[in-house]
Design a protein around this motif. Structure first.
Motif, PDB file in Angstrom:
ATOM      1  N   THR A   1      46.303  33.054  46.557  1.00 14.31           N
ATOM      2  CA  THR A   1      45.628  33.593  47.749  1.00 14.31           C
ATOM      3  C   THR A   1      44.306  34.193  47.291  1.00 14.31           C
ATOM      4  O   THR A   1      44.295  35.027  46.374  1.00 14.31           O
ATOM      5  CB  THR A   1      46.481  34.701  48.411  1.00 14.31           C
ATOM      6  OG1 THR A   1      47.754  34.153  48.742  1.00 14.31           O
ATOM      7  CG2 THR A   1      45.798  35.232  49.658  1.00 14.31           C
TER       8      THR A   1
ATOM      9  N   ARG B   1      32.761  38.754  39.856  1.00 12.42           N
ATOM     10  CA  ARG B   1      33.116  39.488  38.638  1.00 12.42           C
ATOM     11  C   ARG B   1      32.410  38.847  37.451  1.00 12.42           C
ATOM     12  O   ARG B   1      31.875  37.743  37.554  1.00 12.42           O
ATOM     13  CB  ARG B   1      34.641  39.418  38.395  1.00 12.42           C
ATOM     14  CG  ARG B   1      35.475  40.131  39.452  1.00 12.42           C
ATOM     15  CD  ARG B   1      35.355  41.613  39.344  1.00 12.42           C
ATOM     16  NE  ARG B   1      36.226  42.315  40.290  1.00 12.42           N
ATOM     17  CZ  ARG B   1      35.924  42.558  41.572  1.00 12.42           C
ATOM     18  NH1 ARG B   1      34.731  42.148  42.066  1.00 12.42           N
ATOM     19  NH2 ARG B   1      36.772  43.214  42.347  1.00 12.42           N
TER      20      ARG B   1
ATOM     21  N   TYR C   1      41.727  36.715  47.848  1.00 13.66           N
ATOM     22  CA  TYR C   1      41.757  37.976  48.602  1.00 13.66           C
ATOM     23  C   TYR C   1      40.400  38.265  49.254  1.00 13.66           C
ATOM     24  O   TYR C   1      39.601  39.057  48.762  1.00 13.66           O
ATOM     25  CB  TYR C   1      42.137  39.135  47.691  1.00 13.66           C
ATOM     26  CG  TYR C   1      43.532  39.062  47.134  1.00 13.66           C
ATOM     27  CD1 TYR C   1      43.800  39.488  45.833  1.00 13.66           C
ATOM     28  CD2 TYR C   1      44.599  38.568  47.880  1.00 13.66           C
ATOM     29  CE1 TYR C   1      45.083  39.431  45.304  1.00 13.66           C
ATOM     30  CE2 TYR C   1      45.894  38.514  47.356  1.00 13.66           C
ATOM     31  CZ  TYR C   1      46.124  38.953  46.068  1.00 13.66           C
ATOM     32  OH  TYR C   1      47.388  38.892  45.532  1.00 13.66           O
TER      33      TYR C   1
ATOM     34  N   LEU D   1      43.458  37.510  38.464  1.00 12.44           N
ATOM     35  CA  LEU D   1      43.136  36.191  39.027  1.00 12.44           C
ATOM     36  C   LEU D   1      43.513  35.034  38.129  1.00 12.44           C
ATOM     37  O   LEU D   1      44.240  34.109  38.544  1.00 12.44           O
ATOM     38  CB  LEU D   1      41.635  36.128  39.344  1.00 12.44           C
ATOM     39  CG  LEU D   1      41.130  34.773  39.860  1.00 12.44           C
ATOM     40  CD1 LEU D   1      41.755  34.443  41.222  1.00 12.44           C
ATOM     41  CD2 LEU D   1      39.601  34.757  39.962  1.00 12.44           C
TER      42      LEU D   1
ATOM     43  N   ASP E   1      39.377  46.613  46.050  1.00 15.23           N
ATOM     44  CA  ASP E   1      38.530  45.652  45.326  1.00 15.23           C
ATOM     45  C   ASP E   1      37.053  45.990  45.485  1.00 15.23           C
ATOM     46  O   ASP E   1      36.593  46.333  46.576  1.00 15.23           O
ATOM     47  CB  ASP E   1      38.761  44.232  45.864  1.00 15.23           C
ATOM     48  CG  ASP E   1      39.835  43.512  45.051  1.00 15.23           C
ATOM     49  OD1 ASP E   1      40.119  43.966  43.931  1.00 15.23           O
ATOM     50  OD2 ASP E   1      40.380  42.528  45.539  1.00 15.23           O
TER      51      ASP E   1
HETATM   52  C1  WQD Z   1      39.456  39.625  40.140  1.00 15.93           C
HETATM   53  C2  WQD Z   1      39.094  39.066  41.511  1.00 15.93           C
HETATM   54  C3  WQD Z   1      40.481  39.846  43.291  1.00 15.93           C
HETATM   55  C4  WQD Z   1      44.161  37.845  42.140  1.00 15.93           C
HETATM   56  C5  WQD Z   1      41.216  44.543  37.166  1.00 15.93           C
HETATM   57  C6  WQD Z   1      41.108  45.988  36.802  1.00 15.93           C
HETATM   58  C7  WQD Z   1      40.230  46.106  35.584  1.00 15.93           C
HETATM   59  C8  WQD Z   1      40.817  45.272  34.499  1.00 15.93           C
HETATM   60  C9  WQD Z   1      40.869  43.816  34.940  1.00 15.93           C
HETATM   61  C10 WQD Z   1      42.333  46.428  33.099  1.00 15.93           C
HETATM   62  C11 WQD Z   1      39.174  40.128  42.598  1.00 15.93           C
HETATM   63  C12 WQD Z   1      40.598  38.336  43.116  1.00 15.93           C
HETATM   64  C13 WQD Z   1      42.854  38.306  42.142  1.00 15.93           C
HETATM   65  C14 WQD Z   1      44.596  36.956  43.154  1.00 15.93           C
HETATM   66  C15 WQD Z   1      42.401  36.994  44.108  1.00 15.93           C
HETATM   67  N1  WQD Z   1      42.115  45.731  34.199  1.00 15.93           N
HETATM   68  N2  WQD Z   1      42.000  37.871  43.109  1.00 15.93           N
HETATM   69  N3  WQD Z   1      43.685  36.543  44.097  1.00 15.93           N
HETATM   70  O1  WQD Z   1      40.510  43.640  39.947  1.00 15.93           O
HETATM   71  O2  WQD Z   1      38.341  42.769  38.887  1.00 15.93           O
HETATM   72  O3  WQD Z   1      39.946  44.077  37.520  1.00 15.93           O
HETATM   73  O4  WQD Z   1      41.700  43.771  36.104  1.00 15.93           O
HETATM   74  O5  WQD Z   1      41.591  46.660  32.203  1.00 15.93           O
HETATM   75  O6  WQD Z   1      40.169  47.451  35.209  1.00 15.93           O
HETATM   76  O7  WQD Z   1      40.492  46.665  37.874  1.00 15.93           O
HETATM   77  O8  WQD Z   1      40.525  41.777  38.200  1.00 15.93           O
HETATM   78  O9  WQD Z   1      41.673  39.611  38.084  1.00 15.93           O
HETATM   79  O10 WQD Z   1      42.735  41.481  39.457  1.00 15.93           O
HETATM   80  O11 WQD Z   1      40.694  40.327  40.281  1.00 15.93           O
HETATM   81  O12 WQD Z   1      41.596  36.621  44.990  1.00 15.93           O
HETATM   82  O13 WQD Z   1      45.776  36.513  43.213  1.00 15.93           O
HETATM   83  O14 WQD Z   1      40.031  38.063  41.858  1.00 15.93           O
HETATM   84  O15 WQD Z   1      40.450  40.166  44.674  1.00 15.93           O
HETATM   85  O16 WQD Z   1      38.134  39.890  43.519  1.00 15.93           O
HETATM   86  P1  WQD Z   1      39.790  43.082  38.764  1.00 15.93           P
HETATM   87  P2  WQD Z   1      41.501  40.781  38.980  1.00 15.93           P
END
Ligand code: WQD
Length: 339
Positions: free
Chosen positions: A219, A234, A221, A203, A300
């Motif tokens: 976007t 989170r 999600y 994110l 997610d």
């Molecule tokens: C956070 C929130 C997305 C991008 C992952 C791995 C975890 C660690 C950290 C390695 C979610 C939302 C995201 C976007 C969005 N990785 N989002 N639009 O998935 O909690 O954790 O990364 O160590 O193990 O699982 O982190 O930052 O990808 O997403 O809405 O363009 O942001 O849906 O709710 P996540 P994230």
């Protein structure tokens, strides 16, 4: 010189931990295969620390090369193991690459540690081992579930390996596993931070690149989750706070009565929704950016954030930087990248 081996030490969390180890009076020695980072991180570290950090370009699955580092460097007080692949989506399409690097790499490291009588290990784990938690906030006793990706499964398997090694009593290795929540932010100097390698999955890098005009729009999600504003929750922790937690873990392992295996959640203890992060970024940086809502992202977790009681009481660790501090530092890093 109290040497600490930092595998993956040229990476995002690894490099920030190298700085905090140095600040705490340790001598960090980096091992990295540079498969997911760039040499310029070493330049950033040298500028922050005022001197070069010793770095060996070695892959942790290469036992002979790893042994050579132990031979060259002499006694390590301990090891912090970051070296691992971490892209959830990639792990689904290339599981073997993840099991080899993240599991065989740990086993090789443990064997070389044992051969060199190095006993203290801090392991980089992840809140992803909790899957979709029944109850929030999650404590370390929250049962781990089948991870929702091969990446998450490697973290679960690695923790089991470390538990078994500890329980055997035969290797003299004590481990603290730190379960990270969502690391964000960058060092205050903006000389190190999360390198943008490809289109960001996470994110905050996506937000900073959108605010910088590199991406057209963020976007969100899914805004139909069972959360106050419908977007996922989170626990976003500043990478510098996270780095300091590793120093606290090394210190605890140095104590005589350190347990053979312990797990700690490392987070702020606060949940923030995606929409709250968007608003916090705009407030912290005075930089609005385009975003729209879209469909949920498969896999997610609707909401997860840490109960940090154990780290506070037993590790003597608590985060001190706020979500705004983290987002402001991410933006400063993004602007530095564009110079
Ligand atoms: C956070 C929130 C997305 C991008 C992952 C791995 C975890 C660690 C950290 C390695 C979610 C939302 C995201 C976007 C969005 N990785 N989002 N639009 O998935 O909690 O954790 O990364 O160590 O193990 O699982 O982190 O930052 O990808 O997403 O809405 O363009 O942001 O849906 O709710 P996540 P994230």
């Amino acid at each position: 010189m109290r040497k600490i081996l930092v595998t993956g030490g040229a990476g995002y969390i690894g490099s920030h931990t190298v700085v905090e180890l140095y600040n705490a009076g340790y001598t960090p020695i980096i091992v990295d295969n540079f498969s997911n980072t760039e040499e310029r991180v070493l330049q950033g570290l040298a500028q922050i620390l005022g001197h070069e950090v010793v770095c060996h370009k070695v892959d942790c699955t290469d036992a002979a090369a790893l042994q050579e580092v132990f031979t060259k460097e002499g006694k390590f007080e301990g090891v912090i193991h970051f070296a691992a692949f971490k892209a959830v989506g990639e792990s689904v399409s290339e599981p073997l690459k993840y099991y080899h690097n993240n599991v065989a790499g740990l086993v090789t490291l443990l064997q070389v540690m044992e051969a060199n009588n190095v006993s203290n290990l801090v392991f980089s784990s992840s809140c992803t081992v909790y899957g979709i938690p029944e109850k929030l906030p999650v404590t370390e006793e929250t049962p781990t579930q089948k991870a929702n990706s091969p990446y998450g499964n490697t973290k679960k398997i690695d923790e089991e390996i470390l538990r078994d090694v500890a329980a055997s009593g035969n290797y003299g290795i004590k481990t603290i596993a730190l379960r990270y929540f969502n690391p964000i932010g960058a060092h205050e100097t903006a000389l190190i931070g999360e390198l943008p390698l490809g289109v960001p999955n996470n994110l905050v890098p996506f937000i900073t690149q959108t605010a910088a005009g590199i991406r057209e729009s963020l976007t969100v999600y899914g805004t139909d989750y069972d959360t106050p504003d419908g977007s996922c929750i989170r626990d976003y922790v500043h990478v510098v706070d996270l780095a300091k937690a590793h120093v606290a873990a090394i210190r605890r392992l140095e104590q005589e009565n350190a347990a053979a295996f312990e797990v700690f959640n490392i987070g702020t203890g606060q949940g923030s929704s995606v929409l709250e992060v968007v608003k916090a970024f705009e407030k912290a940086t005075d930089t609005p950016f385009p975003y729209k809502t879209g469909p949920r992202r498969p896999g997610d977790v609707p909401a997860i954030y840490a109960d940090v009681t154990k780290a506070t009481e037993e590790l003597g660790f608590k985060t001190s930087l706020s979500l705004q501090d983290s987002l402001a530092s991410s933006w400063k890093w993004q602007q530095q990248l564009m110079k």
